[in-house]
Enzyme design. Sequence first.
Site, PDB file in Angstrom:
ATOM      1  N   GLY A   1       0.157  32.228   8.357  1.00 33.73           N
ATOM      2  CA  GLY A   1      -1.116  32.426   9.045  1.00 33.73           C
ATOM      3  C   GLY A   1      -2.303  31.861   8.278  1.00 33.73           C
ATOM      4  N   ASN A   2      -2.225  31.883   6.914  1.00 34.48           N
ATOM      5  CA  ASN A   2      -3.396  31.440   6.133  1.00 34.48           C
ATOM      6  C   ASN A   2      -3.610  29.933   6.196  1.00 34.48           C
ATOM      7  OD1 ASN A   2      -1.072  31.004   4.418  1.00 34.48           O
ATOM      8  ND2 ASN A   2      -2.536  30.556   2.809  1.00 34.48           N
TER       9      ASN A   2
ATOM     10  N   LYS B   1       6.662  46.244  17.175  1.00 39.73           N
ATOM     11  CA  LYS B   1       5.542  45.323  16.878  1.00 39.73           C
ATOM     12  C   LYS B   1       4.372  45.556  17.820  1.00 39.73           C
ATOM     13  CE  LYS B   1       6.915  42.423  13.650  1.00 39.73           C
ATOM     14  NZ  LYS B   1       6.139  41.885  12.549  1.00 39.73           N
TER      15      LYS B   1
ATOM     16  N   LYS C   1       8.553  34.463  12.189  1.00 36.06           N
ATOM     17  CA  LYS C   1       8.535  33.003  11.990  1.00 36.06           C
ATOM     18  C   LYS C   1       9.362  32.577  10.774  1.00 36.06           C
ATOM     19  CE  LYS C   1       5.417  31.709   8.510  1.00 36.06           C
ATOM     20  NZ  LYS C   1       5.308  32.967   7.868  1.00 36.06           N
TER      21      LYS C   1
ATOM     22  N   LYS D   1      10.403  36.888   4.118  1.00 34.63           N
ATOM     23  CA  LYS D   1      10.482  35.548   3.510  1.00 34.63           C
ATOM     24  C   LYS D   1      11.681  35.482   2.560  1.00 34.63           C
ATOM     25  CE  LYS D   1       5.486  35.106   3.622  1.00 34.63           C
ATOM     26  NZ  LYS D   1       5.464  34.799   5.041  1.00 34.63           N
TER      27      LYS D   1
HETATM   28  P1  ADP Z   1       2.337  34.695   6.286  1.00 34.69           P
HETATM   29  O1  ADP Z   1       1.277  34.626   7.312  1.00 34.69           O
HETATM   30  O2  ADP Z   1       2.360  33.497   5.398  1.00 34.69           O
HETATM   31  O3  ADP Z   1       3.692  35.049   6.832  1.00 34.69           O
HETATM   32  P2  ADP Z   1       2.206  37.394   5.179  1.00 34.69           P
HETATM   33  O4  ADP Z   1       0.894  38.096   5.027  1.00 34.69           O
HETATM   34  O5  ADP Z   1       3.133  37.834   6.252  1.00 34.69           O
HETATM   35  O6  ADP Z   1       1.860  35.851   5.287  1.00 34.69           O
HETATM   36  O7  ADP Z   1       2.996  37.459   3.794  1.00 34.69           O
HETATM   37  C1  ADP Z   1       2.407  37.006   2.583  1.00 34.69           C
HETATM   38  C2  ADP Z   1       1.761  38.166   1.828  1.00 34.69           C
HETATM   39  O8  ADP Z   1       2.771  39.053   1.349  1.00 34.69           O
HETATM   40  C3  ADP Z   1       1.032  37.797   0.567  1.00 34.69           C
HETATM   41  O9  ADP Z   1      -0.254  37.307   0.834  1.00 34.69           O
HETATM   42  C4  ADP Z   1       1.008  39.127  -0.190  1.00 34.69           C
HETATM   43  O10 ADP Z   1      -0.183  39.838   0.071  1.00 34.69           O
HETATM   44  C5  ADP Z   1       2.168  39.915   0.412  1.00 34.69           C
HETATM   45  N1  ADP Z   1       3.235  40.336  -0.510  1.00 34.69           N
HETATM   46  C6  ADP Z   1       4.010  41.431  -0.291  1.00 34.69           C
HETATM   47  N2  ADP Z   1       4.911  41.570  -1.236  1.00 34.69           N
HETATM   48  C7  ADP Z   1       4.738  40.550  -2.107  1.00 34.69           C
HETATM   49  C8  ADP Z   1       5.386  40.155  -3.328  1.00 34.69           C
HETATM   50  N3  ADP Z   1       6.403  40.844  -3.835  1.00 34.69           N
HETATM   51  N4  ADP Z   1       4.943  39.048  -3.944  1.00 34.69           N
HETATM   52  C9  ADP Z   1       3.910  38.343  -3.464  1.00 34.69           C
HETATM   53  N5  ADP Z   1       3.260  38.653  -2.321  1.00 34.69           N
HETATM   54  C10 ADP Z   1       3.656  39.756  -1.643  1.00 34.69           C
HETATM   55 MG    MG Z   2       4.147  36.865   7.870  1.00 36.09          MG
END
Ligand code: ADP
Ligand code: MG
Length: 317
Positions: free
Chosen positions: A12-13, A132, A217, A280
């Site tokens: 998303g970022n 969700k 995703k 992820k």
């Molecule tokens: P995206 O839109 O890329 O899927 P998400 O917000 O779903 O992003 O996931 C990324 C976020 O996960 C990071 O910005 C961070 O705040 C969070 N996060 C949770 N657990 C962890 C971890 N163990 N290490 C790093 N980031 C983490």
């Molecule tokens: Mg995400």
Amino acid sequence: MEKKVAVVAIGGNSLIKDKAHQSCQDQYQAAKETAKHIVSMIEDGWEVVVGHGNGPQVGFLLQKAELAEKMIGLAVSPLDVCGAQSQGQIGYMLAQNLQNELQRQGIRKPVACVLEQTVVDKKDPAFTNPTKPIGGFMTEDEAKAKVASEGWTVVEDAGRGWRRVVASPLPQEIVELDAIKMLIQSGIVTISIGGGGIPVVRNADGDLEGVAAVIDKDFGNSLLARQLNADLLLISTAVEKVALSFGTPEQRWLDKMTLAEAKTLLEEGKHFKSGSMAPKIQACIWFLEAGGKQAIITNPENIGRALKGERGTLITA
Ligand code: ADP
Ligand code: MG
């Protein structure tokens, strides 16, 4: 020479940096920055399929539709159609920015965006327990009326009002897989698997049919990486590295881990937050278990350095 294929899942970022930057112009600007980093990969010889998230965009589309229904009686588009709309608008921004950046770098390479459907299993347990939240907030009466008229599942959201919830089933099949393969083999930069794919099921006749659900995703892109036998799954998100014990005083950034370590750490439950980092890590695990060699998690600006092993978190088989 063998082509090196990478599936790059952008988060998303790469489109919405924060709450203050949600306009189309802001999203375009963010996509432009990410496109630069993807084009550097292409310069280094990677054939790239770009996947992307669509959570906020689908949410906006749905809320606009719900308001328009209330105000002027326009029919609300179903969730699968909103997913298709989001793939179009996001795909357009990514495609144009990739085309512009390729041209600036003097690289002659076509770019195509594939509207993509992902088959999910009607019997996926997620459908019996939708979790969700999606769309705008409702009063209790509005929510109950939707349950009666549309068969929605609704929940009370921590005193903020009522919301619709939908299932997040596992992706099973990429309908456009052969088309994506042909594009990649022809050297075409391909954008696909937007928001994990438009969720569809196969009905009793074997026909495809849209379904009200959302697909993760990271899971959708992991499935594509597996089915393409990609050399790399790269998940681009808001953090440079994955951390252990994220958000606690014991937090520790990880340069690398093995598949076996990733599985143990994911099982421990305390390191990766569900709904953000945990999917992820799971996506990378499934890719490596299926024969993938390496997965990388990093942020857009560190993609180049992560590929040289200098930044990000590398997960290897
Ligand atoms: P995206 O839109 O890329 O899927 P998400 O917000 O779903 O992003 O996931 C990324 C976020 O996960 C990071 O910005 C961070 O705040 C969070 N996060 C949770 N657990 C962890 C971890 N163990 N290490 C790093 N980031 C983490
Ligand atoms: Mg995400």
